[in-house]
Design an enzyme around this catalytic site. Sequence first.
Site, PDB file in Angstrom:
ATOM      1  N   ARG A 295     -19.283 -60.924   4.753  1.00 50.49           N
ATOM      2  CA  ARG A 295     -19.883 -59.830   5.527  1.00 50.49           C
ATOM      3  C   ARG A 295     -20.848 -60.365   6.592  1.00 50.49           C
ATOM      4  O   ARG A 295     -21.516 -61.376   6.394  1.00 50.49           O
ATOM      5  CB  ARG A 295     -20.563 -58.850   4.572  1.00 50.49           C
ATOM      6  CG  ARG A 295     -19.522 -58.261   3.622  1.00 50.49           C
ATOM      7  CD  ARG A 295     -20.101 -57.251   2.700  1.00 50.49           C
ATOM      8  NE  ARG A 295     -20.526 -56.068   3.421  1.00 50.49           N
ATOM      9  CZ  ARG A 295     -21.168 -55.058   2.841  1.00 50.49           C
ATOM     10  NH1 ARG A 295     -21.455 -55.109   1.554  1.00 50.49           N
ATOM     11  NH2 ARG A 295     -21.518 -54.011   3.547  1.00 50.49           N
TER      12      ARG A 295
ATOM     13  N   LYS B 200     -28.230 -45.355  -5.288  1.00 49.30           N
ATOM     14  CA  LYS B 200     -28.210 -46.823  -5.181  1.00 49.30           C
ATOM     15  C   LYS B 200     -29.179 -47.310  -4.101  1.00 49.30           C
ATOM     16  O   LYS B 200     -29.958 -48.234  -4.336  1.00 49.30           O
ATOM     17  CB  LYS B 200     -26.771 -47.295  -4.906  1.00 49.30           C
ATOM     18  CG  LYS B 200     -26.619 -48.800  -4.824  1.00 49.30           C
ATOM     19  CD  LYS B 200     -25.194 -49.216  -5.113  1.00 49.30           C
ATOM     20  CE  LYS B 200     -24.270 -49.111  -3.923  1.00 49.30           C
ATOM     21  NZ  LYS B 200     -24.589 -50.051  -2.832  1.00 49.30           N
ATOM     22  N   SER B 201     -29.136 -46.703  -2.937  1.00 50.40           N
ATOM     23  CA  SER B 201     -30.018 -47.150  -1.840  1.00 50.40           C
ATOM     24  C   SER B 201     -31.486 -46.996  -2.219  1.00 50.40           C
ATOM     25  O   SER B 201     -32.316 -47.875  -1.951  1.00 50.40           O
ATOM     26  CB  SER B 201     -29.752 -46.321  -0.578  1.00 50.40           C
ATOM     27  OG  SER B 201     -28.486 -46.610  -0.071  1.00 50.40           O
TER      28      SER B 201
ATOM     29  N   ASP C 278     -20.254 -44.100   3.580  1.00 43.11           N
ATOM     30  CA  ASP C 278     -19.733 -44.568   2.283  1.00 43.11           C
ATOM     31  C   ASP C 278     -18.750 -43.574   1.657  1.00 43.11           C
ATOM     32  O   ASP C 278     -18.075 -43.898   0.679  1.00 43.11           O
ATOM     33  CB  ASP C 278     -20.886 -44.831   1.311  1.00 43.11           C
ATOM     34  CG  ASP C 278     -21.722 -46.033   1.744  1.00 43.11           C
ATOM     35  OD1 ASP C 278     -21.213 -46.871   2.516  1.00 43.11           O
ATOM     36  OD2 ASP C 278     -22.888 -46.130   1.333  1.00 43.11           O
TER      37      ASP C 278
ATOM     38  N   GLY D  10     -24.750 -56.108  -0.412  1.00 44.61           N
ATOM     39  CA  GLY D  10     -25.206 -56.285   0.973  1.00 44.61           C
ATOM     40  C   GLY D  10     -26.649 -55.831   1.123  1.00 44.61           C
ATOM     41  O   GLY D  10     -27.432 -56.432   1.856  1.00 44.61           O
TER      42      GLY D  10
ATOM     43  N   GLN E 115     -29.496 -50.949   6.677  1.00 46.06           N
ATOM     44  CA  GLN E 115     -29.858 -52.269   6.144  1.00 46.06           C
ATOM     45  C   GLN E 115     -30.536 -53.096   7.228  1.00 46.06           C
ATOM     46  O   GLN E 115     -31.549 -53.759   6.975  1.00 46.06           O
ATOM     47  CB  GLN E 115     -28.609 -52.968   5.607  1.00 46.06           C
ATOM     48  CG  GLN E 115     -28.053 -52.257   4.371  1.00 46.06           C
ATOM     49  CD  GLN E 115     -26.738 -52.818   3.877  1.00 46.06           C
ATOM     50  OE1 GLN E 115     -26.139 -53.670   4.530  1.00 46.06           O
ATOM     51  NE2 GLN E 115     -26.279 -52.340   2.741  1.00 46.06           N
TER      52      GLN E 115
HETATM   53  C1  S3P Z   1     -27.109 -48.912   2.768  1.00 50.82           C
HETATM   54  C2  S3P Z   1     -26.738 -48.745   4.073  1.00 50.82           C
HETATM   55  C3  S3P Z   1     -25.336 -48.624   4.513  1.00 50.82           C
HETATM   56  C4  S3P Z   1     -24.422 -48.267   3.350  1.00 50.82           C
HETATM   57  C5  S3P Z   1     -24.690 -49.131   2.160  1.00 50.82           C
HETATM   58  C6  S3P Z   1     -26.112 -48.948   1.680  1.00 50.82           C
HETATM   59  C7  S3P Z   1     -28.531 -49.038   2.443  1.00 50.82           C
HETATM   60  O1  S3P Z   1     -24.910 -49.837   5.071  1.00 50.82           O
HETATM   61  O2  S3P Z   1     -23.074 -48.388   3.742  1.00 50.82           O
HETATM   62  O3  S3P Z   1     -23.808 -48.766   1.102  1.00 50.82           O
HETATM   63  O4  S3P Z   1     -28.916 -48.919   1.258  1.00 50.82           O
HETATM   64  O5  S3P Z   1     -29.325 -49.230   3.368  1.00 50.82           O
HETATM   65  P1  S3P Z   1     -25.226 -50.238   6.608  1.00 50.82           P
HETATM   66  O6  S3P Z   1     -26.690 -50.390   6.742  1.00 50.82           O
HETATM   67  O7  S3P Z   1     -24.522 -51.538   6.809  1.00 50.82           O
HETATM   68  O8  S3P Z   1     -24.668 -49.139   7.429  1.00 50.82           O
END
Ligand code: S3P
Length: 439
Positions: free
Chosen positions: A129, A24-25, A323, A101, A176
Amino acid sequence: MTQVPLISPLKAPLKGTIRVPGDKSISHRAILFSAMAEGVSEVKGVLDSDDVRSSLAAIQALGAQANLTKAEDGSLEGTIKGWGAKGPTEPSGPIDCGNSGTTARLLMGILAPWDICVTLTGDDSLKKRPMRRITAPLMKMGAHFEPAEGQNLPLKVCGSSKLQGIRYEAPMASAQLKTAVLLAGIFAEGKTALIEPSPSRNHTELMLPEFGIPTTAANCTAEVQGGSIPQAASILVPGDPSSAAFIACAALLKPGSEVCIENVSLNTARIGFTRTLERMGADITIVRTGASGKEPVGNISVRYTPGLRGCEIPADKIAGLVDEIPVLSLVAAHAKGITVFREVSELRVKESNRLAAIIEGLSQLGVDAWEDGNDLYIEGNPNLKNTSHLFFTAHDDHRLAMTWALVGLCGNKPVIIPDFSSVTISYPNFLSDVMRLGK
Ligand code: S3P
């Protein structure tokens, strides 16, 4: 397939080989960075899920042209023509980031360097959030937000073509946050550096050079030099270790199981859960088979192991498995002794308050779990059994839905999860994949 709220025990142990959907990321980044680039990028293996669709709809609203089709394995593949040097176009209305997010926060960094105003919004979960962590450094660089003191979506991003590079010490390890600042930094004057208290996932640092943006990363500091336009690239997305974790944990919860999950990203910033499972005594093997760009890729094999033991996960290892804490907590509930996750306050601000939800769900199972300060404690019970039909709420959170589904799938009584359909956020075929392995 249709998602059902009643989830029944598997008839047989999980056996065989599986490929989980794209990470996903990495999928979000492949889409968003392609949109920023000059020229036509090619993407392959992209996760087709609600979250990634939010990023896709956003870049289209901002003027990128995506031509993606469904491949045989269910992933998305095709081309994305980015806006490049001319920048994104101001959309006629707000951009709805849904539950994502990553979409909302990365877009803030992407929009910050352009002289346009864009309102970002999201679903009820995303609107709760925290966004201040992203807007604060971007404001220091020269972007504006309306309302200026806004903590939550909806927020209007008013960018500026005169951003200044910064050196920013992040208050928490968040990929993020790091990514939003680095993406703005690409177009800022001078250098932008982001320092983290402990290492978060580094897909951005690994992927930006593919788009011709020199990026350095060492000792919890990531840096980009401003002044160049990303150039189109070709990105192949590997399987998602966070999705693989559910299959791996299912195999550890269902006696007699033996599974191999192929083609998973083995990025060390993402597979902390394998290390935790090893420390609990699990029979788990990792074999590297190659790479997707700079992402190491390989297979994770897991065999059911009786006699798992609780362990302590220190604060600096949390970002590498953040996660996976819901599903690791369920495994810990079946292990002997106490498991402690140190400094997990970030769980309170995920798609739901996962810290409270884990404790609530485990208490349904009769397991003692509690928070002390920002630490999560779970007192495991190797003889744990669900003896009645249990009802779990997933708080519309995909990772909780999959965690509590494993109670039904790997236990002896069905469970009811009314909001199970939230799995479409990251792993739409989760149920059919597990059922195929366990039939
Ligand atoms: C993600 C970073 C993580 C993770 C989220 C995806 C990303 O969040 O929990 O599911 O794709 O950069 P945080 O950056 O808030 O830790």
